[in-house]
Design a protein around this motif. Structure first.
Motif, PDB file in Angstrom:
ATOM      1  N   VAL A  77      45.526  38.171  25.085  1.00  0.00           N
ATOM      2  CA  VAL A  77      45.500  39.630  25.169  1.00  0.00           C
ATOM      3  C   VAL A  77      46.816  40.182  24.608  1.00  0.00           C
ATOM      4  N   ASP A  78      46.702  41.063  23.623  1.00  0.00           N
ATOM      5  CA  ASP A  78      47.892  41.583  22.947  1.00  0.00           C
ATOM      6  C   ASP A  78      48.871  42.229  23.927  1.00  0.00           C
ATOM      7  N   GLU A  79      48.364  43.049  24.827  1.00  0.00           N
ATOM      8  CA  GLU A  79      49.209  43.796  25.763  1.00  0.00           C
ATOM      9  C   GLU A  79      49.967  42.862  26.712  1.00  0.00           C
ATOM     10  N   LEU A  80      49.428  41.662  26.921  1.00  0.00           N
ATOM     11  CA  LEU A  80      50.053  40.679  27.813  1.00  0.00           C
ATOM     12  C   LEU A  80      50.802  39.608  27.030  1.00  0.00           C
ATOM     13  N   ASN A  81      51.208  39.964  25.806  1.00  0.00           N
ATOM     14  CA  ASN A  81      51.981  39.038  24.966  1.00  0.00           C
ATOM     15  C   ASN A  81      51.274  37.698  24.759  1.00  0.00           C
ATOM     16  N   GLY A  82      49.952  37.767  24.581  1.00  0.00           N
ATOM     17  CA  GLY A  82      49.183  36.570  24.288  1.00  0.00           C
ATOM     18  C   GLY A  82      48.665  35.818  25.500  1.00  0.00           C
ATOM     19  N   MET A  83      48.960  36.283  26.666  1.00  0.00           N
ATOM     20  CA  MET A  83      48.424  35.664  27.880  1.00  0.00           C
ATOM     21  C   MET A  83      47.033  36.244  28.153  1.00  0.00           C
ATOM     22  N   PRO A  84      46.176  35.558  28.928  1.00  0.00           N
ATOM     23  CA  PRO A  84      46.372  34.311  29.643  1.00  0.00           C
ATOM     24  C   PRO A  84      46.610  33.084  28.764  1.00  0.00           C
ATOM     25  N   TRP A  91      43.929  31.299  35.376  1.00  0.00           N
ATOM     26  CA  TRP A  91      44.730  32.524  35.427  1.00  0.00           C
ATOM     27  C   TRP A  91      44.869  33.050  36.850  1.00  0.00           C
ATOM     28  N   SER A  92      43.815  32.910  37.643  1.00  0.00           N
ATOM     29  CA  SER A  92      43.847  33.417  39.023  1.00  0.00           C
ATOM     30  C   SER A  92      44.461  32.415  39.992  1.00  0.00           C
ATOM     31  N   GLY A  93      44.790  31.243  39.505  1.00  0.00           N
ATOM     32  CA  GLY A  93      45.364  30.215  40.375  1.00  0.00           C
ATOM     33  C   GLY A  93      44.386  29.126  40.761  1.00  0.00           C
ATOM     34  N   ARG A  94      43.107  29.340  40.470  1.00  0.00           N
ATOM     35  CA  ARG A  94      42.079  28.338  40.763  1.00  0.00           C
ATOM     36  C   ARG A  94      41.377  27.971  39.465  1.00  0.00           C
ATOM     37  N   HIS A  95      41.473  26.724  39.053  1.00  0.00           N
ATOM     38  CA  HIS A  95      40.937  26.301  37.765  1.00  0.00           C
ATOM     39  C   HIS A  95      39.426  26.512  37.692  1.00  0.00           C
ATOM     40  N   GLY A  96      38.989  27.194  36.630  1.00  0.00           N
ATOM     41  CA  GLY A  96      37.562  27.353  36.381  1.00  0.00           C
ATOM     42  C   GLY A  96      36.858  28.415  37.203  1.00  0.00           C
ATOM     43  N   ASP A  97      37.589  29.241  37.939  1.00  0.00           N
ATOM     44  CA  ASP A  97      36.966  30.305  38.736  1.00  0.00           C
ATOM     45  C   ASP A  97      36.829  31.552  37.853  1.00  0.00           C
ATOM     46  N   ASP A  98      35.730  31.602  37.099  1.00  0.00           N
ATOM     47  CA  ASP A  98      35.543  32.676  36.118  1.00  0.00           C
ATOM     48  C   ASP A  98      35.594  34.062  36.750  1.00  0.00           C
ATOM     49  N   GLU A  99      34.938  34.213  37.903  1.00  0.00           N
ATOM     50  CA  GLU A  99      34.885  35.530  38.541  1.00  0.00           C
ATOM     51  C   GLU A  99      36.282  36.006  38.930  1.00  0.00           C
ATOM     52  N   ALA A 100      37.062  35.117  39.535  1.00  0.00           N
ATOM     53  CA  ALA A 100      38.419  35.491  39.955  1.00  0.00           C
ATOM     54  C   ALA A 100      39.309  35.764  38.753  1.00  0.00           C
ATOM     55  N   ASN A 101      39.164  34.957  37.703  1.00  0.00           N
ATOM     56  CA  ASN A 101      39.963  35.166  36.494  1.00  0.00           C
ATOM     57  C   ASN A 101      39.656  36.526  35.869  1.00  0.00           C
ATOM     58  N   ASN A 102      38.361  36.848  35.783  1.00  0.00           N
ATOM     59  CA  ASN A 102      37.960  38.133  35.208  1.00  0.00           C
ATOM     60  C   ASN A 102      38.447  39.299  36.062  1.00  0.00           C
ATOM     61  N   ASP A 103      38.322  39.159  37.378  1.00  0.00           N
ATOM     62  CA  ASP A 103      38.771  40.226  38.274  1.00  0.00           C
ATOM     63  C   ASP A 103      40.274  40.479  38.113  1.00  0.00           C
ATOM     64  N   LEU A 104      41.052  39.403  38.059  1.00  0.00           N
ATOM     65  CA  LEU A 104      42.500  39.549  37.931  1.00  0.00           C
ATOM     66  C   LEU A 104      42.866  40.223  36.615  1.00  0.00           C
ATOM     67  N   LEU A 105      42.238  39.784  35.529  1.00  0.00           N
ATOM     68  CA  LEU A 105      42.549  40.374  34.226  1.00  0.00           C
ATOM     69  C   LEU A 105      42.149  41.854  34.175  1.00  0.00           C
ATOM     70  N   LEU A 106      40.998  42.190  34.734  1.00  0.00           N
ATOM     71  CA  LEU A 106      40.587  43.597  34.777  1.00  0.00           C
ATOM     72  C   LEU A 106      41.597  44.431  35.550  1.00  0.00           C
ATOM     73  N   GLY A 156      33.247  32.006  31.145  1.00  0.00           N
ATOM     74  CA  GLY A 156      34.643  32.418  31.018  1.00  0.00           C
ATOM     75  C   GLY A 156      34.772  33.929  30.915  1.00  0.00           C
ATOM     76  N   TYR A 157      35.514  34.360  29.905  1.00  0.00           N
ATOM     77  CA  TYR A 157      35.791  35.785  29.724  1.00  0.00           C
ATOM     78  C   TYR A 157      34.762  36.489  28.826  1.00  0.00           C
ATOM     79  N   ASP A 158      33.665  35.818  28.499  1.00  0.00           N
ATOM     80  CA  ASP A 158      32.662  36.406  27.609  1.00  0.00           C
ATOM     81  C   ASP A 158      32.202  37.800  28.047  1.00  0.00           C
ATOM     82  N   PRO A 159      31.987  38.058  29.356  1.00  0.00           N
ATOM     83  CA  PRO A 159      31.510  39.390  29.754  1.00  0.00           C
ATOM     84  C   PRO A 159      32.523  40.510  29.515  1.00  0.00           C
ATOM     85  N   LEU A 160      33.791  40.163  29.297  1.00  0.00           N
ATOM     86  CA  LEU A 160      34.834  41.186  29.101  1.00  0.00           C
ATOM     87  C   LEU A 160      35.238  41.354  27.643  1.00  0.00           C
TER      88      LEU A 160
END
Length: 200
Positions: A77-84, A91-106, A156-160
């Motif tokens: 993500v450009d705004e996050l300097n290339g992160m996640p 990204w959320s601290g739990r490997h492979g938890d798509d829902e948590a990763n998406n929620d955190l990024l949103l 993964g992040y496909d829905p976003l």
């Protein structure tokens, strides 16, 4: 001919099979990690997608004696300097938890205006042969980060992710074939098709 895919992700295996079929390559048996004798999964401690893809592919080839393909991919993500980036899956601290990763990024991007929501999927695929020969390919897919989930396909992040080249549809709204033709992993895998064809 066998290729070990250093993953247990069935969707990645099906994607590879579709790419090979589209290229007219047949007779390739894809072995996931569950299909080979157990071996210690390496720690993905590289600083780049290239580093991590090679770490996984080298370990798989050494353990199985079979040409091994590994992919490391994520959302930059450009705004996050290339992160996640390389941390995308955890990204959320739990490997492979798509829902948590998406929620955190949103949540992190909630107040970022539309003009600063540029992002891109990145995939690096590494193919390592038992001889030690290595091939590395990188693919990128640019787009915009959505403000809410759309579609129920992909993972993964496909829905976003709203691709630049998909007529206003999110990645999770594309058919598997449409996604293969555009996606970061599809682009990286396509670069390795001639190498795989030479092994068959």
């Amino acid at each position: 001919m066998q290729i070990h895919l250093a993953s247990n992700n069935q969707k990645k295996a099906k994607e590879l099979q579709r790419v090979l079929q589209a290229a007219g390559i047949s007779g390739v048996e894809i072995l996931l990690m569950a299909d080979v004798a157990p071996y210690a999964e390496p720690i993905e401690d590289g600083r780049s997608f290239e580093d991590n893809a090679l770490i996984k592919a080298r370990a798989g080839a050494a353990a199985t004696g079979v040409p091994t393909l590994a992919d490391d991919s994520g959302l930059a993500v450009d705004e996050l300097n290339g992160m996640p980036g390389v941390l995308s899956a955890r990204w959320s601290g739990r490997h492979g938890d798509d829902e948590a990763n998406n929620d955190l990024l949103l949540g992190q991007m909630a107040h970022v205006p539309d003009e600063r929501r540029g992002c891109g999927f990145v995939s690096v695929c590494a193919l390592v042969l038992p001889s030690g020969e290595e091939h590395v390919a990188r693919g990128e897919w640019r787009g915009t980060l959505l403000r809410e989930r759309r579609g129920d396909g992909g993972f993964g992040y496909d829905p976003l992710f709203l691709p630049e080249d998909a007529d206003g549809r999110a990645s999770a709204e594309l058919t598997p074939e449409e996604k293969d033709a555009r996606s970061h992993r599809g682009k990286a895998l396509a670069q390795l098709v001639p190498v795989i064809a030479g092994l068959v």
